[in-house]
Design a protein around this motif. Structure first.
Motif, short mmCIF file in Angstrom:
data_model
loop_
_atom_site.label_atom_id
_atom_site.label_comp_id
_atom_site.label_asym_id
_atom_site.label_seq_id
_atom_site.Cartn_x
_atom_site.Cartn_y
_atom_site.Cartn_z
N VAL A 13 -5.73 -10.45 3.87
CA VAL A 13 -6.37 -10.81 2.62
C VAL A 13 -7.08 -9.60 2.05
O VAL A 13 -7.93 -9.02 2.71
CB VAL A 13 -7.41 -11.94 2.85
N VAL A 15 -9.82 -8.20 -0.45
CA VAL A 15 -11.01 -8.75 -1.08
C VAL A 15 -11.80 -7.65 -1.75
O VAL A 15 -12.04 -6.61 -1.15
CB VAL A 15 -11.91 -9.44 -0.01
N THR A 69 -12.27 -16.08 -0.50
CA THR A 69 -10.88 -16.11 -0.97
C THR A 69 -9.99 -16.81 0.05
O THR A 69 -9.18 -17.67 -0.30
CB THR A 69 -10.38 -14.68 -1.22
N GLY A 97 -13.24 -14.60 -8.67
CA GLY A 97 -14.16 -14.75 -7.55
C GLY A 97 -15.24 -13.69 -7.48
O GLY A 97 -16.02 -13.68 -6.52
N TYR A 120 -9.10 -18.22 -5.58
CA TYR A 120 -9.81 -17.08 -6.14
C TYR A 120 -8.89 -15.90 -6.41
O TYR A 120 -8.05 -15.52 -5.57
CB TYR A 120 -10.91 -16.62 -5.18
N GLN A 122 -9.48 -11.72 -7.85
CA GLN A 122 -10.54 -10.71 -7.87
C GLN A 122 -10.34 -9.85 -9.11
O GLN A 122 -9.84 -8.75 -9.07
CB GLN A 122 -10.51 -9.88 -6.60
N PRO A 128 -4.89 -11.63 -4.46
CA PRO A 128 -4.99 -11.48 -3.01
C PRO A 128 -3.85 -12.21 -2.30
O PRO A 128 -3.37 -13.25 -2.78
CB PRO A 128 -6.35 -12.12 -2.68
N THR A 131 -4.32 -15.95 -1.72
CA THR A 131 -4.20 -16.75 -2.94
C THR A 131 -2.75 -16.91 -3.35
O THR A 131 -2.29 -18.01 -3.69
CB THR A 131 -5.01 -16.09 -4.07
N ALA A 315 -15.10 -22.87 -3.10
CA ALA A 315 -13.90 -22.81 -2.26
C ALA A 315 -13.73 -24.09 -1.47
O ALA A 315 -12.61 -24.61 -1.31
CB ALA A 315 -13.99 -21.61 -1.31
#
Length: 400
Positions: A13, A15, A69, A97, A120, A122, A128, A131, A315
């Motif tokens: 992930v 972030v 996320t 997010g 979410y 970014q 991401p 996601t 979330a």
């Protein structure tokens, strides 16, 4: 290689650190592995590999992302598995997010009639991996109340492929965006709600519990500063035509000056505790007619999140709007259950006199990895969820 039990738990992930409360804007990569399927008894770590006790105990289930996320993606897949058409959502919210307020305001779209879980982004960068994986798995079918949209884009998020039907909610700042989300929700419902939640725009820990209720009931979340109610919030509330206004937070967060301004727009009730933990307990207990959880007895679901990760509130909101339905309880420590939570859970612990099979049961969702809540705390919550003989309820240990 073993299959992973949670496709949404989500391997690698990306972030943006600024979205987690750090202002350097750097991108970090976190590996989050779900429990494995197919562990053999010949393996010394079989129990841990299968996910026990960190992923689940008999009365708790953990959504164990290292960041919101990952937690959003996992919670969405827990609620909507996507394995068949009937387990796919009509729509999904894709929210920016980087600001916890955006997700919090968008949590209402999990409520009726849209029922859209939140994922979410970014900013406008590439989605991401967690996601994207969840969105691919959810395959939203299109929401009639949302004008046929499959994805509701809230804030500055990436453009999606042309084949995906989207609708966009954008504004100059999160407070104005909350007003836009409220207007969209009212249009989807075909009428305005006669109840609104007003929370702090500046102190996330006090605002977090609102996400769970908004997702369950469809009541909008709007923001205020401590002493000044923003114009966008005033305008949004006015559109509800003298609604019941529920203010979440003590005077140290939302002052009497703000309350006076709100009273010009509708009836106002404050729900509060002296700190974020007791504030969440107060909201869990509160009931006023059809508003509020009113959880003062056994037989309920609960969601636990750490106040240091405010974006986890939105979330996890789908977990409060389905399954065992239940309030969001906030902790301010990863390695100890605060006294206010311990006392509350003792108050609502299930008990039985003859046969536990005839009793009622509590269940807890734990949101975040061990950095958000340790396994020791999860185990204590598990013990407090457990149905016990009524003469043993007071003997539950008070600390891990």
């Amino acid at each position: 290689m073993r299959a992973r039990a949670l496709a949404a738990a989500l391997l690698v992930v990306a972030v943006v650190a600024a979205g987690c409360g750090r202002g350097d804007g750097k991108v970090t990569t976190t590996t989050v592995a779900g429990p494995a399927i197919g562990a053999k008894g010949t393996e010394s770590t079989a129990a841990e590999d299968l996910g026990f006790p960190a992923f689940a105990t008999k009365n708790t289930t953990r959504v164990g992302g290292a960041d919101p996320t990952a937690d959003a993606a996992a919670a969405a897949r827990a609620v909507y598995s996507g394995a068949s058409r009937i387990t796919r959502p009509h729509a999904v919210v894709l929210a920016d997010g980087r600001d916890w307020r955006i997700g919090l305001a968008a949590a209402v779209l999990m409520g009726p009639p849209v029922r859209a879980p939140l994922l979410y982004a970014q900013g406008t960068a590439t989605l991401p991996a967690a996601t994207q994986d969840a969105l691919d798995g959810l395959q939203p079918t299109g929401s009639k109340p949302a004008g046929g949209a499959q994805v509701i884009r809230v804030g500055d998020v990436p453009t999606l492929p042309a084949a995906t039907k989207t609708t966009d909610l954008r504004a100059s700042d999160p407070i104005a965006l909350a007003r836009a989300v409220d207007a969209f929700q009212s249009a989807a419902r075909g009428t305005t709600s006669d109840r609104v939640l007003v929370v702090s725009a500046d102190d996330a820990a006090y605002a977090m519990p609102a996400a769970a209720w908004a997702a369950k009931a469809g009541d909008p979340i709007l923001f205020t500063h401590k002493d000044d109610v923003p114009e966008d919030t005033r305008t949004a509330i006015a559109a509800h035509q003298q609604p019941k206004i529920y203010v979440l937070g003590p005077p140290s967060v939302i002052s009497e000056n703000a309350m006076r301004a709100l009273r010009a727009l509708g009836s106002v009730t404050r729900i509060s505790g002296n700190d974020p933990v007791s504030n969440s307990v107060a909201f869990a207990r509160f009931v006023d007619g059809a508003f509020g959880w009113g959880v003062v007895d056994p037989g309920h679901g609960f969601v636990f999140a750490n106040a240091k990760r405010p974006a986890d509130a939105a979330a996890a909101a789908p977990l409060s709007a389905s399954g065992t339905y239940g309030p969001l309880l906030v902790t301010d420590q990863a390695d100890r259950l605060p006294a206010a939570l311990n006392g509350y859970l003792l108050d609502v612990q299930p008990g039985y006199t003859r046969d536990p099979v005839r009793g009622v049961y509590n269940h807890a969702w734990i949101v975040g990895d061990e950095g958000a809540m340790s396994v020791a705390v999860q185990s204590q919550i598990d013990a407090l969820m457990e149905i016990v003989p009524v003469n043993e309820r007071s003997t539950t240990p008070s600390s891990p």
